[in-house]
Design an enzyme around this catalytic site. Sequence first.
Site, PDB file in Angstrom:
ATOM      1  N   CYS A   1      43.354  52.189  33.745  1.00 33.22           N
ATOM      2  CA  CYS A   1      41.680  51.866  32.907  1.00 33.22           C
ATOM      3  C   CYS A   1      42.470  51.128  31.660  1.00 33.22           C
ATOM      4  CB  CYS A   1      41.143  52.658  32.117  1.00 33.22           C
ATOM      5  SG  CYS A   1      42.074  53.708  31.634  1.00 33.22           S
TER       6      CYS A   1
ATOM      7  N   GLU B   1      37.820  44.494  36.383  1.00 32.40           N
ATOM      8  CA  GLU B   1      38.912  45.142  36.669  1.00 32.40           C
ATOM      9  C   GLU B   1      39.039  45.415  38.392  1.00 32.40           C
ATOM     10  OE1 GLU B   1      37.638  49.444  35.948  1.00 32.40           O
ATOM     11  OE2 GLU B   1      39.713  49.496  34.224  1.00 32.40           O
TER      12      GLU B   1
HETATM   13  P1  NAI Z   1      34.268  56.666  40.420  1.00 36.90           P
HETATM   14  O1  NAI Z   1      33.526  56.855  38.876  1.00 36.90           O
HETATM   15  O2  NAI Z   1      33.169  56.364  41.233  1.00 36.90           O
HETATM   16  O3  NAI Z   1      34.862  58.179  40.289  1.00 36.90           O
HETATM   17  C1  NAI Z   1      35.295  58.885  39.315  1.00 36.90           C
HETATM   18  C2  NAI Z   1      34.962  60.153  39.137  1.00 36.90           C
HETATM   19  O4  NAI Z   1      33.854  60.227  39.156  1.00 36.90           O
HETATM   20  C3  NAI Z   1      35.279  60.901  40.357  1.00 36.90           C
HETATM   21  O5  NAI Z   1      35.459  62.288  39.943  1.00 36.90           O
HETATM   22  C4  NAI Z   1      33.856  61.523  41.254  1.00 36.90           C
HETATM   23  O6  NAI Z   1      34.121  61.612  42.560  1.00 36.90           O
HETATM   24  C5  NAI Z   1      32.845  60.689  40.166  1.00 36.90           C
HETATM   25  N1  NAI Z   1      31.119  60.496  40.385  1.00 36.90           N
HETATM   26  C6  NAI Z   1      31.237  59.214  41.176  1.00 36.90           C
HETATM   27  N2  NAI Z   1      29.628  58.571  40.910  1.00 36.90           N
HETATM   28  C7  NAI Z   1      29.298  60.320  40.583  1.00 36.90           C
HETATM   29  C8  NAI Z   1      28.267  60.151  39.931  1.00 36.90           C
HETATM   30  N3  NAI Z   1      27.247  59.463  40.573  1.00 36.90           N
HETATM   31  N4  NAI Z   1      27.727  61.174  38.851  1.00 36.90           N
HETATM   32  C9  NAI Z   1      29.014  61.744  39.355  1.00 36.90           C
HETATM   33  N5  NAI Z   1      30.513  61.620  39.384  1.00 36.90           N
HETATM   34  C10 NAI Z   1      30.470  60.856  39.847  1.00 36.90           C
HETATM   35  O7  NAI Z   1      35.680  55.306  40.380  1.00 36.90           O
HETATM   36  P2  NAI Z   1      35.792  54.920  42.359  1.00 36.90           P
HETATM   37  O8  NAI Z   1      35.004  54.844  43.090  1.00 36.90           O
HETATM   38  O9  NAI Z   1      37.116  55.740  42.597  1.00 36.90           O
HETATM   39  O10 NAI Z   1      36.974  53.671  41.757  1.00 36.90           O
HETATM   40  C11 NAI Z   1      35.816  52.559  41.384  1.00 36.90           C
HETATM   41  C12 NAI Z   1      36.073  51.294  40.580  1.00 36.90           C
HETATM   42  O11 NAI Z   1      36.200  52.539  38.943  1.00 36.90           O
HETATM   43  C13 NAI Z   1      37.586  51.340  40.654  1.00 36.90           C
HETATM   44  O12 NAI Z   1      38.119  50.421  41.436  1.00 36.90           O
HETATM   45  C14 NAI Z   1      38.750  50.890  38.657  1.00 36.90           C
HETATM   46  O13 NAI Z   1      37.987  49.683  38.877  1.00 36.90           O
HETATM   47  C15 NAI Z   1      37.500  52.113  38.381  1.00 36.90           C
HETATM   48  N6  NAI Z   1      37.582  53.539  38.023  1.00 36.90           N
HETATM   49  C16 NAI Z   1      38.189  53.303  36.761  1.00 36.90           C
HETATM   50  C17 NAI Z   1      39.260  54.570  36.478  1.00 36.90           C
HETATM   51  C18 NAI Z   1      39.025  54.535  34.739  1.00 36.90           C
HETATM   52  O14 NAI Z   1      39.895  54.846  34.735  1.00 36.90           O
HETATM   53  N7  NAI Z   1      38.478  53.806  33.804  1.00 36.90           N
HETATM   54  C19 NAI Z   1      39.159  55.344  36.974  1.00 36.90           C
HETATM   55  C20 NAI Z   1      38.825  55.459  38.577  1.00 36.90           C
HETATM   56  C21 NAI Z   1      38.141  54.137  38.523  1.00 36.90           C
END
Ligand code: NAI
Length: 497
Positions: free
Chosen positions: A303, A400
């Site tokens: 991130c 990102e």
């Molecule tokens: P995401 O935000 O969907 O997933 C992160 C976590 O949130 C996972 O455990 C997922 O199961 C959970 N989640 C998903 N939808 C949710 C909801 N409605 N309510 C509660 N929890 C929920 O991220 P994803 O789809 O894995 O990745 C998409 C993009 O997000 C990546 O390409 C990246 O750009 C960004 N990302 C940023 C991160 C960071 O460290 N800031 C980490 C992961 C992804």
Amino acid sequence: MTDLDRKQDRAPIPRDWTYAPAPESRDIVRIAERYGHYIGGEWLEPSATYRTLAPRDEEVLAEVGEGTAEDVDAAVEAARAAFANGWSSLPGSERAKYLFRIARILQERSREFAVLESLNGGKPIKESRDVDLPLAAAHFFYYAGWADKLEYAFPNRRPKPIGVAGQIIPWNFPLLMLAWKIAPALAAGNTVVLKPAETTPLTALLFCDVLRQAELPAGVVNIVTGDGRTGAAIVDHPGVDKIAFTGSTEVGKAIQRRLAGTGKKLTLELGGKAANIVFDDSALDQAVEGIVNGIYFNQGHVCCAGSRLFAQESIYEPLVEKLKSRLETLRVGDPLDKNTDVGAINSRMQLEKIEELVQAGRDEGAEIYQPPCRLPEKGYWFAPTVFTNVAQSYRIAQEEIFGPVLSVLTFRTPEEAVEKANNTPYGLSAGVWTEKGSRILWMAQRMRAGVVWANTFNRFDPTSPFGGYKESGFGREGGLHGLEPYCSFEDSETFGG
Ligand code: NAI
Ligand code: MG
């Protein structure tokens, strides 16, 4: 074939001096065929399961529970019971003992965890071994030290635990994010329901065995696996007092909307588009190492990755030249090989997102460079990529990418660097490369970013708070700042702050 060729075929010495493979053995870790949810100190049989893969070759590693609202309910109930039945009133010095134990067991079992982290997530073993595992243990050690000193951490504020913390973590640093979340929560006397990301559940599930070894009372930590629906059930559960989320800005915003008016506390650690700014008086070779570490570390699934390089115009050409030749030395391949610098992309979904944005970069007119490298046939891979000739309005300069893709932009004056660097909806981190201390301070004051690294990048320490501005979220993790969101205070109740 000449005689010489034939001879060399039989010779024990290699023909060229490229690295021979140095694979870490995966036998050190035992993966079960099937995992349930860890609730109240027991394994609960899941009603539905899904398969978790190794991104390096799509090998199925295990069947894992797909948590339902009922599973989440059971986990929250176990956490509430553990909170009420002793954990929250245990003397801090006793809670500290458990945290110290967890830290030591993680150290003892670090090789096992590192192998599993690389296998399930795709990151190079060198990183999980040297970064993720030592830092995860360090977080438990650090917060263990605060558990019996909360009165000193927050003098005259009478800190008390909040209750049950719902914690939702991403797939880029699975065990480390678990440590960032669980250690401060337990130190402050809370209990936990944590959901790992759907693609990387295995180290969180192995961590349950560490909890058993540490004899942590049942229900203090509960792990429910599943995707966003399971996460949403945690967010919506009325028995949860605080949500800590790390992940995409999109989901973070949705969670914030859902929690508005519920009285639940919330911290969000979301995306970033960090500027890494190189001035003409900096040590260029050192800066190149920092740029490489900033964007290719963990395949750019970071991130706070330094995904926008700002080069001062006078050194733009030599800097890009040096960077390109450094890229040729990066070894892309098997995450379990100790020589690997860049591992596998975490999932097919993430690979498709990277490919889409890279295509957008080409279409918008940026110039692409990828070093010659042979990618494995199976699994998810993307070559380290540099875009030059990038305009600030391009998607690759705005969004990102979360992959090994760097966009290079230029600037003339420090004022222009600040203006361009801050021209983003995010504000998680930034890097400044210069020999002048005064310029570092001048820049740090003006960068709208939670962390500003100077002449280094991607440095972490449990004592140092980490978190964002603007769309990168709010609240801090690490340090005393990271403890505060897990405490309730009499003064905040009296004054409504
Ligand atoms: P995401 O935000 O969907 O997933 C992160 C976590 O949130 C996972 O455990 C997922 O199961 C959970 N989640 C998903 N939808 C949710 C909801 N409605 N309510 C509660 N929890 C929920 O991220 P994803 O789809 O894995 O990745 C998409 C993009 O997000 C990546 O390409 C990246 O750009 C960004 N990302 C940023 C991160 C960071 O460290 N800031 C980490 C992961 C992804
Ligand atoms: Mg998502």
